[in-house]
Structures are given as C-alpha cells and as structure tokens.
Design an enzyme around this catalytic site. Structure first.
Site, PDB file in Angstrom:
ATOM      1  N   HIS A 179       0.759  -1.425  -0.192  1.00  0.00           N
ATOM      2  CA  HIS A 179      -0.064   0.020   0.270  1.00  0.00           C
ATOM      3  C   HIS A 179       0.601   1.152  -0.220  1.00  0.00           C
ATOM      4  O   HIS A 179       0.459   2.631   0.376  1.00  0.00           O
ATOM      5  CB  HIS A 179      -1.537  -0.112   1.552  1.00  0.00           C
ATOM      6  CG  HIS A 179      -2.560  -0.673   0.642  1.00  0.00           C
ATOM      7  ND1 HIS A 179      -2.768  -1.743   0.034  1.00  0.00           N
ATOM      8  CD2 HIS A 179      -3.797  -0.883   0.574  1.00  0.00           C
ATOM      9  CE1 HIS A 179      -3.379  -2.893   0.108  1.00  0.00           C
ATOM     10  NE2 HIS A 179      -4.670  -1.467   0.469  1.00  0.00           N
ATOM     11  N   ASP A 195      -6.012   4.978   9.824  1.00  0.00           N
ATOM     12  CA  ASP A 195      -7.520   4.821   9.724  1.00  0.00           C
ATOM     13  C   ASP A 195      -7.868   3.687   8.510  1.00  0.00           C
ATOM     14  O   ASP A 195      -9.128   3.028   8.835  1.00  0.00           O
ATOM     15  CB  ASP A 195      -8.181   6.323   8.480  1.00  0.00           C
ATOM     16  CG  ASP A 195      -7.541   7.151   9.079  1.00  0.00           C
ATOM     17  OD1 ASP A 195      -7.754   7.184  10.807  1.00  0.00           O
ATOM     18  OD2 ASP A 195      -7.301   8.013   8.457  1.00  0.00           O
ATOM     19  N   GLU A 201      -9.428  14.089  14.608  1.00  0.00           N
ATOM     20  CA  GLU A 201      -9.229  14.635  13.160  1.00  0.00           C
ATOM     21  C   GLU A 201      -9.636  15.568  12.523  1.00  0.00           C
ATOM     22  O   GLU A 201     -11.000  15.916  13.281  1.00  0.00           O
ATOM     23  CB  GLU A 201      -9.526  12.540  12.473  1.00  0.00           C
ATOM     24  CG  GLU A 201      -8.225  11.745  12.544  1.00  0.00           C
ATOM     25  CD  GLU A 201      -8.387  10.869  11.348  1.00  0.00           C
ATOM     26  OE1 GLU A 201      -8.768  11.011  10.325  1.00  0.00           O
ATOM     27  OE2 GLU A 201      -7.723   9.855  11.433  1.00  0.00           O
TER      28      GLU A 201
HETATM   29  P1  FAD Z   1       3.983  -1.551   2.106  1.00  0.00           P
HETATM   30  O1  FAD Z   1       4.087  -0.670   1.205  1.00  0.00           O
HETATM   31  O2  FAD Z   1       3.898  -3.273   1.340  1.00  0.00           O
HETATM   32  O3  FAD Z   1       5.980  -1.146   2.629  1.00  0.00           O
HETATM   33  C1  FAD Z   1       5.844  -0.473   3.036  1.00  0.00           C
HETATM   34  C2  FAD Z   1       7.744  -0.128   3.647  1.00  0.00           C
HETATM   35  O4  FAD Z   1       7.919  -1.351   4.999  1.00  0.00           O
HETATM   36  C3  FAD Z   1       9.027  -0.691   1.951  1.00  0.00           C
HETATM   37  O5  FAD Z   1       9.703  -0.559   2.513  1.00  0.00           O
HETATM   38  C4  FAD Z   1       8.459  -2.223   2.811  1.00  0.00           C
HETATM   39  O6  FAD Z   1       9.810  -2.432   2.439  1.00  0.00           O
HETATM   40  C5  FAD Z   1       9.018  -1.693   4.244  1.00  0.00           C
HETATM   41  N1  FAD Z   1       8.762  -3.101   4.483  1.00  0.00           N
HETATM   42  C6  FAD Z   1       7.152  -3.944   4.610  1.00  0.00           C
HETATM   43  N2  FAD Z   1       7.418  -4.823   5.687  1.00  0.00           N
HETATM   44  C7  FAD Z   1       7.999  -4.909   6.574  1.00  0.00           C
HETATM   45  C8  FAD Z   1       8.582  -5.494   8.100  1.00  0.00           C
HETATM   46  N3  FAD Z   1       8.189  -6.309   7.861  1.00  0.00           N
HETATM   47  N4  FAD Z   1       9.467  -4.822   8.121  1.00  0.00           N
HETATM   48  C9  FAD Z   1      10.559  -3.590   7.791  1.00  0.00           C
HETATM   49  N5  FAD Z   1       9.976  -3.337   6.706  1.00  0.00           N
HETATM   50  C10 FAD Z   1       8.948  -3.571   6.018  1.00  0.00           C
HETATM   51  N6  FAD Z   1      -0.602   5.292   7.209  1.00  0.00           N
HETATM   52  C11 FAD Z   1      -0.904   6.086   8.223  1.00  0.00           C
HETATM   53  O7  FAD Z   1      -0.062   5.744   9.121  1.00  0.00           O
HETATM   54  N7  FAD Z   1      -2.484   6.237   9.206  1.00  0.00           N
HETATM   55  C12 FAD Z   1      -2.914   5.785   7.833  1.00  0.00           C
HETATM   56  O8  FAD Z   1      -4.332   6.213   8.631  1.00  0.00           O
HETATM   57  C13 FAD Z   1      -3.416   5.306   7.322  1.00  0.00           C
HETATM   58  N8  FAD Z   1      -3.987   4.627   6.368  1.00  0.00           N
HETATM   59  C14 FAD Z   1      -4.063   5.106   4.800  1.00  0.00           C
HETATM   60  C15 FAD Z   1      -5.296   4.386   3.961  1.00  0.00           C
HETATM   61  C16 FAD Z   1      -4.527   3.460   2.757  1.00  0.00           C
HETATM   62  C17 FAD Z   1      -6.191   3.393   1.946  1.00  0.00           C
HETATM   63  C18 FAD Z   1      -3.843   3.196   2.142  1.00  0.00           C
HETATM   64  C19 FAD Z   1      -3.696   2.676   0.894  1.00  0.00           C
HETATM   65  C20 FAD Z   1      -2.490   3.761   3.466  1.00  0.00           C
HETATM   66  C21 FAD Z   1      -2.391   3.884   4.409  1.00  0.00           C
HETATM   67  N9  FAD Z   1      -1.733   4.332   5.356  1.00  0.00           N
HETATM   68  C22 FAD Z   1      -1.744   5.276   6.668  1.00  0.00           C
HETATM   69  C23 FAD Z   1      -0.005   4.506   4.982  1.00  0.00           C
HETATM   70  C24 FAD Z   1       0.310   3.018   5.179  1.00  0.00           C
HETATM   71  O9  FAD Z   1       0.841   3.038   6.332  1.00  0.00           O
HETATM   72  C25 FAD Z   1       1.200   2.919   4.518  1.00  0.00           C
HETATM   73  O10 FAD Z   1       0.969   2.501   3.030  1.00  0.00           O
HETATM   74  C26 FAD Z   1       2.442   1.347   4.418  1.00  0.00           C
HETATM   75  O11 FAD Z   1       2.979   1.798   3.580  1.00  0.00           O
HETATM   76  C27 FAD Z   1       1.818   0.325   5.280  1.00  0.00           C
HETATM   77  O12 FAD Z   1       1.556  -0.015   4.534  1.00  0.00           O
HETATM   78  P2  FAD Z   1       2.169  -1.841   3.338  1.00  0.00           P
HETATM   79  O13 FAD Z   1       1.425  -2.591   4.931  1.00  0.00           O
HETATM   80  O14 FAD Z   1       1.349  -2.259   1.945  1.00  0.00           O
HETATM   81  O15 FAD Z   1       3.396  -1.683   3.307  1.00  0.00           O
END
Ligand code: FAD
Length: 520
Positions: free
Chosen positions: A98, A161, A274
């Site tokens: 994401h 969120d 918020e």
């Molecule tokens: P990825 O996008 O897959 O990874 C993000 C980064 O973290 C990459 O660099 C990856 O290599 C690293 N990573 C992933 N897993 C690990 C692990 N296990 N150990 C070490 N590194 C790792 N964020 C907020 O804070 N508050 C919100 O309310 C919020 N709402 C969102 C709503 C939507 C619809 C979306 C799309 C995103 C939102 N986000 C929010 C953002 C979200 O926190 C980031 O996208 C975050 O990267 C988590 O997504 P992911 O788990 O898919 O991680």
C-alpha cells in the site's frame, strides 16, 4: 502427473528459462538453492504483482523472485545468501503493497519477501490477556489483529484509518490516526520486536534488550531489518462509538478547537480527534465521508456559504454498552467548549469494530465504481502548529482552488507522545498537524483530476512550503536525492547512517525507499 500439474510444471520451467536467459543463471540458481520451509516463486504473474503498489504511479522493475516465507528463519536464510554473495542483491519486505512510490520494490536483481500472504507455518496472532499484549507475525494485517484480540475483549490502542495494512509496514513508518494525540503513533505502542537484520541475524529487541535496534527499526522505513514479529500493547476494547462531525467556516476557530481537544487528557476527553477540509461533496472528494448520509438532518450545502472552504472536525467517544445512559451527557459536556457552526452537528453511533473498519466500506464503494485501482499521487505532510494557518492560506485557499480530487485530512498531534529515539521524523514543535492530500487521478474527466496536474500541484505545494519557510516533514516520505534525505532526517541523519552501517552494511534492505546507494 495430472494434466493441470503438467501444464503448471511447463509454465514454471518456461518462466525460469526465460529468467535465466534474461539475468544469467547464477543468481537464480543461488536463490533457488536456498533451503526454505516456505517457497520461492518465479512466475511472471507473481513477479508482476509485486512490482506495482497502491500508488499505481509507475511500475517498478520486476524482481528476480518472490519469497513466501513460513518463518523468520526463511527470511534470514535469504538475507544471509544476499549478504554473503560476491555481488550482494536487494531484498525488500512487502507488507500489503500500500505504498505510493514503489517503496516495497527491489528492482530487477532483487527478491521481494511477501510478508502478508499467509503461508503454512506463519504464526497466528497470540493474545496474552493477562499481560495485555498480542504477538503477531510482521506481515499480519491490522484487521486480523483486531479480530483476534476482540475474541478476548481487547484491542490495540493506536490505529491507522484503514486496517488492510500490515503490521511491519505501518511500524516501518509510524502508524497514525485520531488516537495518536493521546496514545502516540502505533510505534509508541510496541513492546518487543523480532527483526532479521541486513546481515541475516535474527535479533530480539525491546526497551530492555538491543534498544538501539528496537528504536531504529520503529519508523525506520525498513532500512535496518525485516520485522518478523511484533508485540503490541492492548487495552480493554470499547463496545460502541459515538461518532460526531461538526463544521467550521473559520480555519482559526477549527484549529483552536482541535488543539484544545488534544490538550485534554484523563477520563474526560474524546478518544479520537481528526478533521478534514471540505471543498465539495463529490464521491471522489469525500469517499472517506460516507458518514454524511441522507438520514442526516443537515445538508452540508445548506451550511456552506458561497461555496467557500469548510472544515469538518471529527471526534468520537468510546463507551461500553453499560454506559449508554451516560454517554449523551458526557458528550454534551465535552462539546460545550467547542465553537462549531451550531446547526452543523452530524452524529451516528456504531460498534467499535465498524468504526475502526470504516474506510474499508468506502473502499468497497469505490471498487464497485472502478475508482479504487487508479493512480494515487498522495502527499502526506507534518506541518508545525505555528505555520498551519499560513499553510491554509497558501494551500487550501490558494494552490488547491476549489478542486481537490480526494479527501484532505488535517489533525494535530502531540510530539511528547512520539519517542525521540525512534527513526520517525516530525517537525520541531510540541504540536504538529498531519495534512494528508489523498487524491485519486482519473484518466477521463476534468484536467484538474489528471495525474500530471495533481503531481504538479504536489510539487507546487512543496515549493510553496519551501519558499514560505514552513518546515514541513513528509510522512511516508518520498525523496529522490541523498541531499533531500539528509535534510529530511536533519539531526537524526548521522544516527540513521551509522545504524545502516551496523545493521545493513551492504545496503541490501528496502532499496525501494532510495535512501542509500544500491547493494555493494
Ligand atoms: P508496504 O507498502 O508493503 O511497505 C512499506 C515499506 O515498509 C516498504 O519499504 C517495505 O519494504 C517496508 N516493510 C513492509 N513490511 C515490513 C516488515 N515486516 N519489516 C520491515 N519493513 C517492512 N498510514 C497511516 O499511518 N495512517 C493511516 O490512516 C493510513 N491510511 C491509509 C489508507 C490507505 C487506503 C492506504 C493505501 C494507506 C494508508 N496509510 C496510512 C499508509 C500506510 O501506513 C503505508 O502504506 C504503509 O507502508 C503500510 O502499508 P503496507 O503494509 O502495505 O506496507
């Protein structure tokens, strides 16, 4: 062998042969030979699926392989191979993909570790009700953590969120929502981690043990290790939520009320604070605002004077069913001190789980209209309190005009709830705001909804902050030069760089963040 097995075998063989021709046999043979309990995949469709993300801004190069690990040891075996090779290769954890700008990708010579696909062997969340914590696999989605902890009447304290994000992914950033003013971000609510470093060591760390690594990994953008287990602090779960929205036409009054609310502690306070900017009521602009339903007695348009910008404060009070007689009175007392437009109160009441999962409902609505899988040039900024009014004038009432192309969240947080020792970066003031421009680009429609227009607007917003000397920090940062990263980290840079040298000296991990040079 059945016909299906034969054809999958042929497809797999074809895929491997194609890859061997493309990248040379040695890397693939080396990766294929790593002994893991999970499995590697080289299938073109799997490689393609990890080379794009929620941002859909541009596809990253496809990696060599994808690992579906079953344990921390699987991740460690892969990293030890990458680290020990004459030419080291990149390894990136992918949570739920994401990110916006390819942060979880590796480029064509790397291996992506798919943390969120449940594999045989990856542990289920384990709740310890007496100790009030849950142990979870790093790729677990927050929605599944919630389901499991609710079975014990417990829940994590600090949220995002949206719950379809992975634990490791949000802990690598911060994890914020309307509870952060009180509980701090998610990274302030972690008791212990298991981390596989860039040397392939599996290290347990906490406030007491390997403290430097513990704080460095929290908010560390995946630079020092892959989180394979996190111990998250819990609280008794509320059963219901009174969810209130009120409107303001004055930005100053709106922010004064928000700042007053986040200064309240103890029992008598709202549990979530918020807010967002309302420019118009279209679906794309307000998809997070499904709350405003036809049942609400007041239409926003009746409050809005001459189409000017309105601000919506969003607050909640959690309660237990046994308190349903007193919650009205409590809310009334808390709201007496606020100065919103009196005719603009929107109230609803729902189960705690439905409140936390509210954005998923909006996701389903957008998906049904093919508006979810579109490019998302999102920009998230932390703005210091002392300059938020200048930001309003320059951006909400200036650069954006009256077109937004997506929700714009704005809410303040208290810096003293963020541990200084974590790698997360915030402005240098006791109170700062998140401003989240969550825009969707459309291929047909008005010029102002197109990707290039929105990207250019983001650039202008950053340029405006720079020229007006508003010291913003990007949240979920995306920078393209080392100079920008050094400026982003400010006085944390030296520490960040020395942690990298210690825990990932060959620059193997999370190369998609583009902070350090590629593996050496
Ligand atoms: P990825 O996008 O897959 O990874 C993000 C980064 O973290 C990459 O660099 C990856 O290599 C690293 N990573 C992933 N897993 C690990 C692990 N296990 N150990 C070490 N590194 C790792 N964020 C907020 O804070 N508050 C919100 O309310 C919020 N709402 C969102 C709503 C939507 C619809 C979306 C799309 C995103 C939102 N986000 C929010 C953002 C979200 O926190 C980031 O996208 C975050 O990267 C988590 O997504 P992911 O788990 O898919 O991680």
């Amino acid at each position: 062998m059945t016909r299906e097995m034969t054809s999958s075998f042929l497809i797999m063989t074809f895929a491997i042969c194609t890859l061997i021709i493309a990248v040379g046999p040695s890397e693939l043979l080396r990766i294929g030979a790593i002994d893991v309990d999970g499995h590697f995949t080289f299938k073109p469709s799997d490689l393609a699926s990890v080379s794009s993300d929620f941002g859909m801004l541009k596809s990253a190069e496809e990696p060599l392989a994808v690992l579906h690990p079953s344990s921390a040891e699987d991740v460690a075996r892969l990293i030890r191979t990458a680290y020990g090779s004459a030419t080291a290769f990149p390894v990136s954890a992918r949570g739920h993909g994401h990110s916006i700008n390819g942060q979880a990708s590796t480029g064509r010579n790397g291996v992506v570790v798919e943390m969120s696909h449940r594999n045989k062997g990856t542990p289920e969340p384990l709740v310890e009700p007496e100790e009030m914590y849950v142990d979870v696999w790093g790729g677990e989605l927050w929605v599944d953590v919630l389901k499991k902890t609710l079975e014990h009447g417990l829940a994590p304290k600090s949220w995002t969120d949206y719950l379809y994000l992975s634990v490791g992914g949000t802990l690598s950033n911060a994890g914020i929502s309307g509870q952060a003013f009180h509980h701090g971000p998610q990274i302030s609510n972690v008791l212990e981690l298991d981390v596989v470093t860039g040397r392939g060591d599996v290290i347990r760390c906490s406030e007491e043990e390997n403290t430097r690594l513990f704080h460095g990994v929290l908010g560390g953008l995946g630079q020092f290790g892959i989180i394979t287990r996190a111990r998250i602090s819990l609280e008794p779960a509320p059963q219901r939520v009174r969810w209130i929205r009120v409107l303001y036409s004055s930005f100053e009054v709106f922010t004064e009320d928000q700042e007053y609310l986040i200064s309240m502690h103890g029992q008598s306070k709202f549990d979530y604070v918020e807010g967002f900017v309302i420019v118009d009521e279209g679906l794309v602009n307000n998809w997070r605002s499904s709350f405003f339903s036809p049942r609400n007695p007041v239409k926003i348009s009746s409050v809005s004077s001459n189409g000017s910008v309105l601000y919506c404060l969003e607050i909640t009070k959690n309660y237990h069913e046994s308190e349903s007689d007193t919650v009205d009175q409590e809310v009334e007392i808390l709201m007496k001190r606020l100065n919103f437009i009196p005719t603009s109160v929107f109230t609803t009441d729902l189960q705690y789980v439905d409140f936390l999962d509210r954005v998923h409902k909006a996701e389903l609505k957008l998906r049904s209209k093919n508006l979810w899988e579109v490019p998302h040039p999102w920009l998230n900024l932390f703005v210091p309190k002392s300059r938020i009014s200048d930001f309003d004038k320059g951006v909400f009432k200036g650069i954006l005009g009256n077109k937004t192309s997506g929700p714009i969240l704005i809410y303040p947080m208290n810096k003293d709830k963020w541990d200084k020792r974590s790698s997360a970066v915030t402005p240098d003031e006791e109170v700062f705001y998140l401003v989240a421009l969550l825009r969707s680009a459309l291929t047909h429609g008005e010029e102002t909804q197109k990707l290039e227009y929105l990207k250019d607007q983001n650039r202008r917003i950053l340029e405006f902050c720079d020229e007006a000397k508003i010291s913003v920090k990007q949240y979920l940062p995306h920078h393209t030069t080392q100079e920008e990263w050094v400026a982003h980290y400010g006085d944390k840079w030296d520490q960040f760089r020395s942690m990298k040298a210690e825990f990932d000296p060959r620059h193997i991990l999370a190369t998609g963040q583009r902070i350090f040079q590629n593996p050496s």
